[in-house]
Write a protein that holds these residues in place. Structure first.
Motif, PDB file in Angstrom:
ATOM      1  N   MET A   1       7.872  -3.289  -9.759  1.00 31.97           N
ATOM      2  CA  MET A   1       8.096  -2.031 -11.024  1.00 31.97           C
ATOM      3  C   MET A   1       7.074  -2.226 -12.156  1.00 31.97           C
ATOM      4  O   MET A   1       6.606  -1.132 -12.606  1.00 31.97           O
ATOM      5  CB  MET A   1       9.460  -2.225 -11.544  1.00 31.97           C
ATOM      6  N   ASN A   2       6.633  -3.106 -12.266  1.00 32.01           N
ATOM      7  CA  ASN A   2       5.578  -3.400 -13.401  1.00 32.01           C
ATOM      8  C   ASN A   2       4.133  -2.780 -12.843  1.00 32.01           C
ATOM      9  O   ASN A   2       3.604  -2.083 -13.686  1.00 32.01           O
ATOM     10  CB  ASN A   2       5.351  -4.760 -13.858  1.00 32.01           C
ATOM     11  N   ARG A   3       3.936  -3.064 -11.688  1.00 31.80           N
ATOM     12  CA  ARG A   3       2.749  -2.559 -11.201  1.00 31.80           C
ATOM     13  C   ARG A   3       2.912  -0.995 -10.943  1.00 31.80           C
ATOM     14  O   ARG A   3       1.764  -0.296 -11.447  1.00 31.80           O
ATOM     15  CB  ARG A   3       2.487  -2.930  -9.544  1.00 31.80           C
ATOM     16  N   ALA A   4       3.890  -0.549 -10.856  1.00 26.84           N
ATOM     17  CA  ALA A   4       4.253   0.923 -10.706  1.00 26.84           C
ATOM     18  C   ALA A   4       3.872   1.509 -12.070  1.00 26.84           C
ATOM     19  O   ALA A   4       3.336   2.848 -12.357  1.00 26.84           O
ATOM     20  CB  ALA A   4       5.728   1.106 -10.166  1.00 26.84           C
TER      21      ALA A   4
ATOM     22  N   LYS B   1       0.910  -1.145  -0.132  1.00 25.94           N
ATOM     23  CA  LYS B   1      -0.102  -0.013  -0.122  1.00 25.94           C
ATOM     24  C   LYS B   1       0.910   1.436   0.022  1.00 25.94           C
ATOM     25  O   LYS B   1       0.573   2.291  -0.720  1.00 25.94           O
ATOM     26  CB  LYS B   1      -0.806   0.097   1.187  1.00 25.94           C
ATOM     27  N   GLU B   2       1.836   1.327   0.925  1.00 23.49           N
ATOM     28  CA  GLU B   2       2.994   2.462   0.946  1.00 23.49           C
ATOM     29  C   GLU B   2       3.583   2.540  -0.379  1.00 23.49           C
ATOM     30  O   GLU B   2       3.590   3.677  -0.850  1.00 23.49           O
ATOM     31  CB  GLU B   2       3.825   2.264   2.111  1.00 23.49           C
ATOM     32  N   TRP B   3       3.800   1.355  -1.202  1.00 20.08           N
ATOM     33  CA  TRP B   3       4.537   1.730  -2.422  1.00 20.08           C
ATOM     34  C   TRP B   3       3.584   2.155  -3.373  1.00 20.08           C
ATOM     35  O   TRP B   3       3.983   3.201  -4.148  1.00 20.08           O
ATOM     36  CB  TRP B   3       5.100   0.352  -2.884  1.00 20.08           C
ATOM     37  N   THR B   4       2.463   1.650  -3.554  1.00 21.18           N
ATOM     38  CA  THR B   4       1.523   2.173  -4.696  1.00 21.18           C
ATOM     39  C   THR B   4       1.046   3.776  -4.343  1.00 21.18           C
ATOM     40  O   THR B   4       0.808   4.353  -5.066  1.00 21.18           O
ATOM     41  CB  THR B   4       0.174   1.188  -4.788  1.00 21.18           C
ATOM     42  N   GLU B   5       0.990   3.966  -3.274  1.00 21.63           N
ATOM     43  CA  GLU B   5       0.449   5.245  -2.752  1.00 21.63           C
ATOM     44  C   GLU B   5       1.622   6.494  -3.169  1.00 21.63           C
ATOM     45  O   GLU B   5       1.202   7.506  -3.494  1.00 21.63           O
ATOM     46  CB  GLU B   5       0.158   5.478  -1.184  1.00 21.63           C
ATOM     47  N   SER B   6       2.974   5.875  -2.935  1.00 22.39           N
ATOM     48  CA  SER B   6       4.112   6.634  -3.289  1.00 22.39           C
ATOM     49  C   SER B   6       4.086   6.996  -4.821  1.00 22.39           C
ATOM     50  O   SER B   6       4.592   8.111  -5.170  1.00 22.39           O
ATOM     51  CB  SER B   6       5.378   6.114  -2.747  1.00 22.39           C
ATOM     52  N   VAL B   7       3.772   5.829  -5.459  1.00 25.02           N
ATOM     53  CA  VAL B   7       3.890   5.939  -7.045  1.00 25.02           C
ATOM     54  C   VAL B   7       2.628   7.084  -7.454  1.00 25.02           C
ATOM     55  O   VAL B   7       2.743   7.795  -8.073  1.00 25.02           O
ATOM     56  CB  VAL B   7       3.354   4.518  -7.744  1.00 25.02           C
ATOM     57  N   LYS B   8       1.424   6.858  -7.070  1.00 25.77           N
ATOM     58  CA  LYS B   8       0.328   7.852  -7.098  1.00 25.77           C
ATOM     59  C   LYS B   8       0.772   9.197  -6.973  1.00 25.77           C
ATOM     60  O   LYS B   8       0.638  10.241  -7.624  1.00 25.77           O
ATOM     61  CB  LYS B   8      -0.885   7.455  -6.596  1.00 25.77           C
ATOM     62  N   ARG B   9       1.400   9.527  -5.405  1.00 24.51           N
ATOM     63  CA  ARG B   9       1.491  10.850  -5.372  1.00 24.51           C
ATOM     64  C   ARG B   9       2.770  11.300  -6.283  1.00 24.51           C
ATOM     65  O   ARG B   9       2.559  12.596  -6.710  1.00 24.51           O
ATOM     66  CB  ARG B   9       2.378  10.844  -3.868  1.00 24.51           C
ATOM     67  N   ILE B  10       3.703  10.582  -6.521  1.00 19.61           N
ATOM     68  CA  ILE B  10       4.698  11.516  -7.585  1.00 19.61           C
ATOM     69  C   ILE B  10       4.200  11.525  -8.876  1.00 19.61           C
ATOM     70  O   ILE B  10       4.625  12.479  -9.508  1.00 19.61           O
ATOM     71  CB  ILE B  10       6.222  10.633  -7.175  1.00 19.61           C
TER      72      ILE B  10
END
Length: 283
Positions: A121-124, A81-90
């Motif tokens: 990385m693919n999910r990002a 969750k933290e990873w996906t939220e950081s991707v969305k934020r940036i």
């Protein structure tokens, strides 16, 4: 006819957005890879702040080429969750800055976990696509994609990613330019900084072992070169890299170090037969 355009990590010249603008204009550079403003990392900007910086830059004829984000410069153990939220934020910040590119990395403490790295990385990249953003991987020391073999693995297996070629970073993990140079042909753009193998000292382009002259000679398409001076300690360095910065030269100011880095690259371009034309360089 291939055209080279110059970009820069302008926070190495000054902390403030006005100081960064002044340094870019002084060096006739119209692109920036925005990494920080007033010692605040781009990943911490509000979208309103990002939009205001973009307005100021655009008003001076400067465009954000890429977000110089720290995305992926984190432990592979980061929660999903933290990873996906950081991707969305940036990616939201990239939209506010008016750029389609985000510089990113491939996780610390991830050696031997290629499958997990590629999955994340693919999910990002899937998330970034919904924002109209492309993630660009930089070969940074100590992340999964730091050496030739693992960068090549990522190039061959990731979906939706582009790549940045950084010759100095490769040298700092024991690679040699003659081995890594062929990777540049598959990269979206290049970071220009140089380092001496024997001493580990960071130096202006052309004074180290990064074979930047050969890199310039190999260009056969339109490309952007981001000057990443690393010739003086700058205020945001401690936020992005905890390692020692070994410097060969001493400058009176960060602005002077920035100017020296740009001047060295321009001299290499001139030596390589390039000439200025319509905001870029051609030969």
């Amino acid at each position: 006819m291939a055209t080279i355009r110059l970009c820069a990590f302008s926070d190495e010249a000054a902390d403030s957005i006005d100081g960064q603008i002044a340094s870019l204009k002084r060096n006739e550079i119209s692109l920036t890879e925005l990494r920080s403003v007033d010692k605040k990392n781009v990943s911490l900007f509000t979208e309103a702040e990002a939009a205001e910086y973009a307005r100021k830059l655009n008003g001076e004829g400067i465009t954000v080429w890429s977000v110089g984000s720290p995305l992926g410069k984190t432990d592979i153990s980061i929660g999903e969750k933290e990873w996906t939220e950081s991707v969305k934020r940036i990616c939201g910040i990239a939209n506010a800055l008016g750029t389609e590119r985000v510089r990113a990395f491939s996780f610390f403490h991830a050696y031997g976990q290629g499958g997990r790295v590629i999955e994340r990385m693919n999910r990002a990249a899937e998330i970034a696509k919904t924002f109209g953003v492309t993630l660009c991987h930089e070969n940074e020391k100590d992340v999964y994609g730091d050496v030739y073999d693992r960068v090549l693995e990522l190039m061959e297996t990731l979906d939706g990613w582009k790549f940045i070629y950084d010759p100095a970073n490769f040298i700092q993990v024991g690679e040699r330019a003659e081995r890594t140079l062929p990777l540049a042909k598959s990269c979206e753009y290049f970071h220009i900084k140089d380092v001496i193998v024997k001493t580990g000292e960071l130096v202006p382009a052309g004074e180290g072992d990064g074979e930047i002259g050969k890199l310039l000679q190999s260009i056969d398409r339109d490309i952007v070169l981001t000057v990443e001076p690393h010739l003086a300690t700058f205020s945001s360095y401690a936020q992005i890299d905890g390692s020692e910065m070994k410097l060969k030269y001493r400058f009176e100011s960060n602005a002077q170090a920035f100017d020296a880095a740009v001047s060295a690259l321009k001299k290499l371009l001139d030596k390589g037969g390039y000439r200025p034309l319509k905001g870029g360089y051609v030969r």
